[in-house]
Write a protein that holds these residues in place. Structure first.
Motif, PDB file in Angstrom:
ATOM      1  N   ALA A 145       7.445  -3.373   6.005  1.00 23.53           N
ATOM      2  CA  ALA A 145       7.075  -2.139   6.699  1.00 23.53           C
ATOM      3  C   ALA A 145       7.810  -0.987   6.028  1.00 23.53           C
ATOM      4  O   ALA A 145       8.999  -1.092   5.732  1.00 23.53           O
ATOM      5  N   GLU A 151       4.722   8.669   9.458  1.00 22.76           N
ATOM      6  CA  GLU A 151       3.785   7.587   9.152  1.00 22.76           C
ATOM      7  C   GLU A 151       4.518   6.271   8.985  1.00 22.76           C
ATOM      8  O   GLU A 151       5.702   6.243   8.649  1.00 22.76           O
ATOM      9  N   ARG A 152       3.790   5.187   9.216  1.00 18.98           N
ATOM     10  CA  ARG A 152       4.328   3.839   9.039  1.00 18.98           C
ATOM     11  C   ARG A 152       3.244   3.011   8.352  1.00 18.98           C
ATOM     12  O   ARG A 152       2.082   3.068   8.728  1.00 18.98           O
ATOM     13  N   TYR A 153       3.637   2.249   7.325  1.00 19.30           N
ATOM     14  CA  TYR A 153       2.706   1.391   6.607  1.00 19.30           C
ATOM     15  C   TYR A 153       3.168  -0.054   6.726  1.00 19.30           C
ATOM     16  O   TYR A 153       4.345  -0.351   6.517  1.00 19.30           O
ATOM     17  N   GLU A 154       2.238  -0.937   7.043  1.00 18.23           N
ATOM     18  CA  GLU A 154       2.490  -2.376   7.076  1.00 18.23           C
ATOM     19  C   GLU A 154       1.884  -2.941   5.796  1.00 18.23           C
ATOM     20  O   GLU A 154       0.659  -2.975   5.647  1.00 18.23           O
ATOM     21  N   LEU A 155       2.726  -3.347   4.871  1.00 20.90           N
ATOM     22  CA  LEU A 155       2.250  -3.845   3.579  1.00 20.90           C
ATOM     23  C   LEU A 155       2.350  -5.360   3.534  1.00 20.90           C
ATOM     24  O   LEU A 155       3.281  -5.945   4.077  1.00 20.90           O
ATOM     25  N   ASP A 159      -0.364  -5.512  -1.838  1.00 21.38           N
ATOM     26  CA  ASP A 159      -0.470  -4.085  -1.522  1.00 21.38           C
ATOM     27  C   ASP A 159       0.500  -3.268  -2.386  1.00 21.38           C
ATOM     28  O   ASP A 159       1.604  -3.726  -2.695  1.00 21.38           O
ATOM     29  N   LEU A 161       2.046   0.799  -2.586  1.00 22.98           N
ATOM     30  CA  LEU A 161       2.175   2.101  -1.950  1.00 22.98           C
ATOM     31  C   LEU A 161       2.827   3.058  -2.948  1.00 22.98           C
ATOM     32  O   LEU A 161       3.883   2.756  -3.500  1.00 22.98           O
ATOM     33  N   HIS A 169      12.263   8.252   3.640  1.00 25.57           N
ATOM     34  CA  HIS A 169      11.643   7.007   4.079  1.00 25.57           C
ATOM     35  C   HIS A 169      12.701   5.931   4.278  1.00 25.57           C
ATOM     36  O   HIS A 169      13.858   6.105   3.902  1.00 25.57           O
ATOM     37  N   TRP A 171      12.632   1.242   4.961  1.00 27.91           N
ATOM     38  CA  TRP A 171      11.782   0.056   4.947  1.00 27.91           C
ATOM     39  C   TRP A 171      12.470  -1.079   5.695  1.00 27.91           C
ATOM     40  O   TRP A 171      13.677  -1.040   5.925  1.00 27.91           O
TER      41      TRP A 171
END
Length: 191
Positions: A145, A151-155, A159, A161, A169, A171
């Motif tokens: 994550a 914003e939050r991205y679940e990778l 994937d 980014l 940021h 993680w």
């Protein structure tokens, strides 16, 4: 001490691919180079395929048209190999992370770091920024994550980014499996 004579080599110098790369880098066709240099297209094609060697005068003219120093054609490129598991260990912060530098320490154009992140491993508790223009994160295996201000991205595995390095940021590996990620920083972080 007596100097040893240098034995001349009969091995041809393969500079054709470098000339072709320079021509293509200038987005020029063989026809355009031929017109600019006064050399024939056939001759230039043979030079690029290392089937013939140009005279010094032709080579100088060719390099002028292609805007490359003539010496660059004869210098071996700086090549560095980092074998799996042999990169120097580094630490850019965080917990539960083992980082390995894959590019040479002196490389300033970019920096590639392989990170193995344990279950529960995480970056700084506060959002942080990296001193680089572009930060690229590729998840080789596992999940990660990545959190930004809004914003939050679940990778997951496969994937990638890409974001500005100076964007705050952090993680976290919020799973019970190890994650393996590759960070690419452009240019190399000064931290």
């Amino acid at each position: 001490m007596k100097a040893l004579p240098i034995e001349p080599s009969n091995a041809p110098l393969a500079i054709g691919s470098r000339i072709r790369a320079a021509r293509q880098g200038q987005r020029m066709t063989i026809e355009q180079v031929a017109e600019s240099t006064g050399l024939t297209k056939g001759f230039l094609s043979r030079v690029e395929r290392d089937l013939t060697s140009p005279s010094v005068a032709s080579l100088v003219t060719l390099c002028q048209v292609l805007s490359i120093p003539i010496g660059d054609l004869f210098v071996d490129p700086e090549t560095y190999l980092t074998r799996r598991g042999e990169g120097p260990r580094i630490s850019l912060g965080g917990e539960g992370i083992r980082e390995e530098l894959l590019t040479p320490r002196h490389e300033r154009r970019l920096q590639i770091i392989k990170a193995v992140i344990a279950p529960g491993g995480h970056g700084e508790s506060e959002l942080y920024a990296v001193d680089c223009d572009v930060d690229v994160l590729h998840v080789a295996s596992g999940r990660l994550a990545v959190m930004f201000t809004s914003e939050r991205y679940e990778l997951e595995a496969g994937d990638t980014l890409t974001f500005p390095g100076r964007e705050p940021h952090t993680w976290a590996n919020e799973t019970d499996e190890e994650a393996v990620v590759v960070w690419t920083l452009v240019p190399a972080a000064s931290r």
